[in-house]
Structures are given as structure tokens and as C-alpha cells.
Scaffold this active site. Structure first.
Site, PDB file in Angstrom:
ATOM      1  N   SER A 155     -58.569  58.745  -0.624  1.00  0.00           N
ATOM      2  CA  SER A 155     -59.169  59.140   0.638  1.00  0.00           C
ATOM      3  C   SER A 155     -60.705  59.150   0.483  1.00  0.00           C
ATOM      4  O   SER A 155     -61.258  58.184  -0.041  1.00  0.00           O
ATOM      5  CB  SER A 155     -58.608  60.508   1.049  1.00  0.00           C
ATOM      6  OG  SER A 155     -58.813  60.741   2.401  1.00  0.00           O
ATOM      7  N   ASP A 407     -50.350  54.363   6.468  1.00  0.00           N
ATOM      8  CA  ASP A 407     -51.436  55.344   6.527  1.00  0.00           C
ATOM      9  C   ASP A 407     -52.430  54.966   7.626  1.00  0.00           C
ATOM     10  O   ASP A 407     -53.010  53.879   7.594  1.00  0.00           O
ATOM     11  CB  ASP A 407     -52.133  55.344   5.160  1.00  0.00           C
ATOM     12  CG  ASP A 407     -53.310  56.303   5.101  1.00  0.00           C
ATOM     13  OD1 ASP A 407     -53.463  57.123   6.029  1.00  0.00           O
ATOM     14  OD2 ASP A 407     -54.075  56.216   4.126  1.00  0.00           O
ATOM     15  N   HIS A 432     -50.484  57.758   2.827  1.00  0.00           N
ATOM     16  CA  HIS A 432     -51.831  58.057   2.312  1.00  0.00           C
ATOM     17  C   HIS A 432     -51.813  58.258   0.786  1.00  0.00           C
ATOM     18  O   HIS A 432     -51.172  59.160   0.287  1.00  0.00           O
ATOM     19  CB  HIS A 432     -52.341  59.316   3.021  1.00  0.00           C
ATOM     20  CG  HIS A 432     -53.832  59.495   3.009  1.00  0.00           C
ATOM     21  ND1 HIS A 432     -54.703  58.500   3.366  1.00  0.00           N
ATOM     22  CD2 HIS A 432     -54.604  60.573   2.707  1.00  0.00           C
ATOM     23  CE1 HIS A 432     -55.949  58.944   3.277  1.00  0.00           C
ATOM     24  NE2 HIS A 432     -55.915  60.207   2.874  1.00  0.00           N
TER      25      HIS A 432
END
Lengths: 469, 469
Positions: A155, A407, A432
Site C-alpha cells: 500500500s 484490489d 490488497h
């Protein structure tokens, strides 16, 4: 939805003790690495484990911490721990300044704009450089011996891992940037792509599921037109606080949209409690009840409620549905500040064919106003492009951009290889940063393959590093 | 010698109007690009010429300004002007913050340490990024059209050109870094290499010349032991201020050592007035009188004085020898500050076989004390290595490091190619960034060849850029 959406990049959650073993350490670093006007320093936290480390040749696996206490990432990045044994690696997790305990000005770090002003990705990476130098010279005493550093991150941490390699290639030999939306910025990705990806996950799970969500917004609007309708929804959705105003209804819709996004992010093939305790393949679960978008409003809203319950009440322990954020202001303030300075990410929805949401434009002006009111900063839209090169990554090297296509953040990811050493790795059925998580019996072939590919690249980088010295 | 030596990197001097044509422009840029604590802005100066520019395909030749008013560099970088025609290039010279007119806080910019704190190479490069973006979007309106930017720079400007490509490869396609001592830092180059190179230039011109300089320090010491000796030297060397103390004698020796270095830097094959008005091949001229190191002290000192006269009195207009610096405090204050923060370059001499100077150690502690007293800053030695990678340039690309081997600064230069696109270009009979100067009938084959090679690389970079888009 759009301001709340930022909090989803914020991958905080339930503290789970995964049994990973580490020592907790601190290093003193400058508050400002890029001018000589402020000579303040602070203690930055990092976790370290040398169980499997071979000092003579093992690499350093370095997690570029993101917007939460570092333990959240060490707990949810099992991949690094698992492969540290076969690589004889030292494992280091560095906490990002202004998160967790790494507060430049203690408890008042987030209070005023002068203190907050040093919360930038550039400053954080300069901290990482200091830490790596300190580890090499003072803690491990390995100097320039053949212990290459491999950066990892998921991320925002993945963005940092990639940028770290781009900006400091002499410090870090390669980067595994998982689910890193480095192109989720103005002029790089259309603002509705994020919600398009989210929508496709629901539509692909079950076309009726997508249509039901699409239809639900109008159903909510219809039902809540009257006070009795608001009371009905309050009652039947078991809201902790009754719907009273149009704003309350809007907040409910934001919340639901956020939940759909969150579910897409954590649509893992096994039970997990990353953003919330959830069953395996949660979207499949959510969609079970949403199978007919032509139902009357009340029936449709009940089926939607049952779907959403999977997210907010999988454990069955919630006595009512609480629309206010699970995140305290302190937990989100840092990231929201970053989202008002460097990390301006435009989001919008268009509805209809494009996505399953109500149309909502990206309004930079009103966003800028929010940022000025809250933090006293004027957002600009091009800092990231200027600093890190935007779509032009031609000169970069040794970066794996892995993205799960379930994601939503893959919309801003690098999905095509840029060059022979900057590679895109797609995990079609991954959510994710699934690849960074610990392995699991339910892992799909694609994530197992992705992890193998990542290991091959790490082996190559280490080989190249050793044979250059 | 060691503190004065910094002023030689400072390539200012006599303003010569070379007849290059440009418009003078200003752009507003932030004082601090790396935090959000200071929202001040200032006007940065740049020069521009579009005489030969082809907006549809011409490159932008961008000079990364260094530690002096930008006109000094536009006047002494004839190469860029000369090749702009065949490349249909736009020519831009950007002034470095805190030099010339580009003062963040007007006339008081150099006065206190808080204002001075934003004088760093990183901040300067971020200014350059802003300028290039502004030119593309606002001034030239070319957006992302195929007009690649090629960075040029000599000396510190050459360091900036190289670092600019390293840190911002999406902004600048390639860099010509001429006489750029990017390795003149702690742990990268032995502190006496700079004076070793200087010495070899004298010894190679004439072995007796080197030996005479070697012998001269002792001769000065012997003669100045007595007051009458001091008077004798004052008289015979025509000093403006009489030698009275041991400190005065030390200052005289520093001055002479500085002159030897300066001569090596500007040992051009034609008359020039870069650091001082000088004949062609000035070291040959200087050495003409220094041919016998076994002469008695008085005779030897007179031959040395005649040699030095070439530097301080080539025009014959000096009525006496002035030991105080030709540079005003205002002209050197910016660079000396940088030399106390990021740009700590260790220098030393060993004498004997190693060099033609008296032994002088590198004393970081006393240097740090000077920096603290003068600027209130504590120097560290590793900022450049951490930020720009030090000797590890493996991940860099598209940089030509050219070095004249007569130039003392070549000691800290990149003299061996790093990879297929980071190339070292040696000019054996060239002095300090000779290749960037305008062509001249006396140019040697080696510098003519170097300029051709540079042009070939620029052609390749432009080709690569166009065929990628």
C-alpha cells in the site's frame, strides 16, 4: 465517500499477535533532513530479528513502514518472516515518522501545522537511509560488506519501497512494492478508475450483486424521503444513531460505499481480520443475499443490509450499526494530513455503466478548502509527480510492482512491466497486498506463483549485488 | 590553504561579455520544497535563448547553475551556445538559489543561520524541477511534447547536473557533468589526491619546476626567520602589506599554494581570463623561471616570484602583490556555508614524493569549529553520500563525466566508466571544464574529440527519448 476513502489506504486495525519475534529499538534521526534551519531530532522506532541472519552474506529485508504503528505491518507481512529463513536475512521493520511511537514532537506532533510540516514521504525515506547506515555501521558493524538491502512495502508502504529504490538506489538494491498505487494522482489515472475496479469485483462475483448495489442508492433515497422512511431504515438496519437529516442519509451512503471498497481490499481466500473480522472470500458472502436488483425498495434494502452485515457484524457481536469511523482522529490525522499535502489523490464516481455507485465528481476546490480549514495547508497536485517521476519510470530499476486485481488500489498501480528490471506482477484473484501476507492453505495458485516470482527476483538482485563488489 | 582552496571551486571572476544573447527572466519558487512549515517563496533568475529552437523537436539545454551569478556561467559555457544551432535547442541557464540575484530573503539572505538554512543542493535541484515544469507548461506550452531536457554543468554545476539526472531522471534525460568532483568527499577519495594531481601538472611540465616549488617552502621559512629576512621578502616580492609575523608568512604560503592550484585549474591552451588574465598554457609560462631547485634561497625565491607574477600580474598593472582574497565576503559566503554543511571536502598535503607542498593534515575537528563559529552549523561528513549514493552509481544512467587531467578537481571525479550509459570521458591535456568553454583555434585534439563524443551521446539520448514516447 471521497474523504473517508482515504482512510482505507490506512491499513490499521485490530492488533493481532502473530507470534513473530523481534526486538524493539530506537534510533535518533533529524526532524528535517533537507534544510539546516531546524536541528531538532527524535527517536524513530524499528523492529529487528536476526534469528536466521547470516552476517557474512545474508541480505537485509527492510520494511518501509507506512501510516500506522509499525507492529500492524510486521504482523501482516508474514511473507518477509517466512522467507527470512531461506535467505538467511536480517528482518527490519522501520516505523514511519508521525505514526505509532515515532513522534517528532511527542504527543503534540499532530497538533499544529509547524510541527506537522515535517510529515512527508521524502523526510520518511531520509529517516530510512539514516537507519540503514546506522545498522550497517553502528549496530551490525558490517560497513559495506555484501549484505544488500531489499525494501518491502504494501500500500503506501509499497509506494515508499518503490520510491526508496528510485531515490536511493545506492542504499537499497531492489524493492518489492505490493499494491502500491503510485499513479493514483492527478493526470496519471482517471479519478473514477478506483471505483470502476471496485465495481468490477462485485459484478464479476455476481452480476446481480453489482446491480443490486447500483439500485440500492436510489432505494435509500426513495425510502428516506419521509421521516417515517428514515425511521424504518433506522430500525431495520439497526442503526446506533437514528437517521434524522439528509446529511445523516448521505453519511449512511458514504459508509456503505466505504464498506464495499474495504471488502474489495480484503477479499482474501481465507478468514482474516485485517480491516475487520471477515470470512474467507467475503464478497462472495456479501453477495449471497444481493441477488435481485428488481425487488421493491424495502426488500432490496433488507438484502443489502444482510450483505453489509458480513462486514460490520461477522462475529455477531455488534448490537447496532455504528456509522462513525472505527478510527480515532489521532489514528487518521497523520494520513489525512499527508492526503492534504503530497498525497492528493483524486477520486470520483460516475455511476451507470462505469460503476455501481452514485455519481460523485472530484471537486479539488472544496477538497482544498477542507485541507486549509483543517490543517492550514494549500494542497498542490503535482508534488509526487515532480519528486518521483510520475508515469516516466524509464530510468528506474529493480522494482517489482505486484497488484491483486481484486484490489481497488490496483487502479493506480503499475500493471505493465516498464523495463527488464521494473516488472509488473499481476495476481488476478488477489486483494490488497495478499502476496505480502503469510502463506495460507487456501492461497490460490496465482499468489503462490507471485511469491515464487518475487523470490526469484530477490535472488537475482542479491546475486548482482555480490558479483559487482 | 585548505579553507582558501574552497574558493577555487568558486569559479567566479572578471565579468566578460561574450556577446551571447538572452532574455533575463524570473520564476517564483518555494523557499522550502521538503516540508510544509515555511510557505515563503522567492524569485529565481534564469536566462533563456530560443534563437535556434525548434518547438516541435528541439531539446532544452539546461545549465544547472552553480555558486555565482548565472551570467558567469552563461559567459563561460560557450559549448552550449555553439551546439544549440545544430540541435535546434532552447538554451536555459538557471541561477542557483542564494547566488546572484536569486536571494530567498533579499539582501539579508546570507545574514543568519535560519535564512541560510535553505541553501542546499537538494533545494536547488527542486527549484530546477519547478523551473522546467513551468517552462514546459506555462512559458513554452509544450507540455509533455518531445522536447527532452539535457542538463549541463561544470564544477559544482557539474555535480548538480549529474545529481539532477540521478534524482530526477523523469525530468532530465541526460547530463553532461564536466569537471564534477562528486567523489571529493570523506571516504571516497584520499584527502591528498587533490594536491597530488596539482603537483603532477607541475612535475610533468618540467620536473625542475615541481622541485623548485617543493624547495621554496623551506626557503621561505629560512629567509623569514629573521625580521630582516621578512623585510627582504616583502621588498623583493613587492608585497602590498609587509610580512611581520609568523602568521603573515603562513598567509603568504597559503596564497602561493592557492595560486598553484588556480593555475592548474585554468591551464588552458589559449589566453583567457577566467580566474585571472593569463597567457596560453600558463603553467609552462610560470615554470619558465623555476628551473633549478638547488639555487640558494634568495635566488630560488626570486625565480619563484617571477613564476607567480604570471598569475597575479600578467597584465603588468599590479603595483604590488596583494595577499588578501580577490573575493569579497559576500561572494564567498554562500559557498563557504555549503562547504560547512553538505559539501565537506577533506583536503590535505603530505609533501615529499606525494606532492610539491608542505605537509598539512586534514583536521576535521578544527574545520568543524570554524563552521560552528562562522555559521552556527555542525558539519557532518556523510550527507552527500547518503543523498547521492557516493561511489555506488550502478543504478544511474545517461551521464557523461568529463574530466581534464590537468585539473586538480579531477582527483574527485569519475575517471572510469561505470556502465554502458554512465561514461567517463578523459581529456588528458585539459584543465577545469575546458570542454564546456567555447571552441578556440588553439583547442587540442583531445578536447575537440571530447566535445564530439558529448554530442554523440546527446544525439543518442534525444533519439531514445523520442522513440519511447
Amino acid at each position: 465517500m471521497f474523504i473517508f476513502a482515504y482512510s482505507q489506504l490506512l491499513m490499521i486495525i485490530l492488533h493481532v499477535t502473530c507470534g513473530y519475534d523481534y526486538t524493539t529499538n530506537y534510533i535518533t534521526v533529524p526532524v528535517d533532513h533537507f534544510s539546516y534551519t531546524n536541528s531538532d531530532t527524535f527517536k524513530m522506532k524499528y523492529l529487528m530479528n536476526d534469528t536466521y541472519w547470516d552476517v557474512d552474506k545474508g541480505p537485509i529485508f527492510f520494511y518501509a513502514g507506512n501510516e500506522a504503528p509499525i507492529e500492524d505491518f510486521s504482523d501482516n507481512t508474514g511473507f518477509m518472516w517466512e522467507i527470512s529463513r531461506e535467505f538467511n536475512a536480517l528482518v527490519v521493520f522501520a516505523e514511519h515518522r508521525y505514526y505509532g511511537e515515532s513522534m517528532p514532537y511527542g504527543k503534540s506532533s499532530l497538533d499544529d501545522k509547524v510541527k506537522l510540516g515535517y510529515l512527508t514521504s521524502q523526510q520518511a525515506m531520509a529517516d530510512f537511509v539514516d537507519l540503514i547506515k546506522y545498522l550497517r555501521n553502528d549496530t551490525l558493524c558490517i560497513g559495506k560488506r555484501p549484505n544488500p538491502v531489499i525494501a518491502f512495502g504494501g500500500s503506501y508502504g509499497g509506494m515508499l519501497a518503490a520510491w526508496f529504490r528510485i531515490k536511493y538506489p545506492a542504499t537499497v538494491e531492489g524493492a518489492i512494492a505490493s499494491s502500491a498505487p503510485i499513479w493514483q494522482f492527478t493526470g496519471m489515472t482517471p479519478c473514477n478508475d478506483f471505483y470502476k475496479v471496485t465495481s468490477s469485483v462485485y459484478r464479476n462475483t455476481n452480476i446481480e450483486c453489482g446491480s443490486t448495489i447500483s439500485a440500492s442508492w436510489k432505494a435509500i433515497n426513495n425510502v428516506t424521503e419521509t421521516d417515517s422512511g428514515k425511521a424504518w431504515l433506522t430500525d431495520n438496519w439497526k442503526l446506533c444513531t437514528p437517521l434524522e437529516t439528509t446529511d445523516d442519509v448521505a453519511r449512511l451512503k458514504y459508509w456503505a460505499a466505504d464498506v464495499y471498497v474495504a471488502l474489495a481490499m480484503v477479499n482474501y481466500p481465507y478468514e482474516a481480520n485485517f480491516l475487520a473480522p471477515l470470512p474467507a472470500n467475503p464478497i462472495k458472502e456479501v453477495c449471497k443475499s444481493m441477488t435481485n436488483h428488481t425487488e421493491d425498495d424495502a426488500t432490496l434494502l433488507m438484502s443489502v443490509f444482510h450483505g453489509l452485515s458480513v462486514y460490520f457484524n461477522y462475529t455477531g457481536s455488534a448490537s447496532c450499526l455504528n456509522l462513525s469511523s472505527a478510527f480515532s482522529d489521532d489514528m487518521t490525522k497523520g494520513w489525512n494530513y499527508q492526503a492534504c499535502t503530497e498525497m492528493i489523490m483524486p477520486f470520483c464516481t460516475k455511476g451507470g455503466e462505469d460503476d455501481i455507485f452514485e455519481p460523485y465528481p472530484w471537486d479539488f476546490e472544496s477538497y482544498a478548502k477542507y485541507c486549509e480549514n483543517r490543517y492550514g495547508v494549500k494542497p498542490t497536485t503535482d508534488d509526487v509527480e515532480k519528486q518521483y517521476g510520475g508515469k516516466n519510470l524509464k530510468a528506474a530499476s529493480n522494482i517489482i510492482f505486484s497488484n491483486g486485481l481484486l484490489d481497488p488500489w490496483s487502479s493506480g498501480g503499475v500493471l505493465k512491466s516498464i523495463s527488464s528490471t521494473v516488472r509488473a506482477l499481476l495476481i488476478p484473484d488477489g486483494a490488497h497486498h495478499l502476496d505480502l501476507r503469510a502463506s495460507h492453505p487456501n492461497d490460490t495458485t496465482s499468489v503462490i506463483h507471485a511469491r515464487k516470482t518475487i523470490k526469484h527476483w530477490i535472488i537475482k538482485w542479491i546475486f548482482d549485488y555480490r558479483h559487482r563488489k
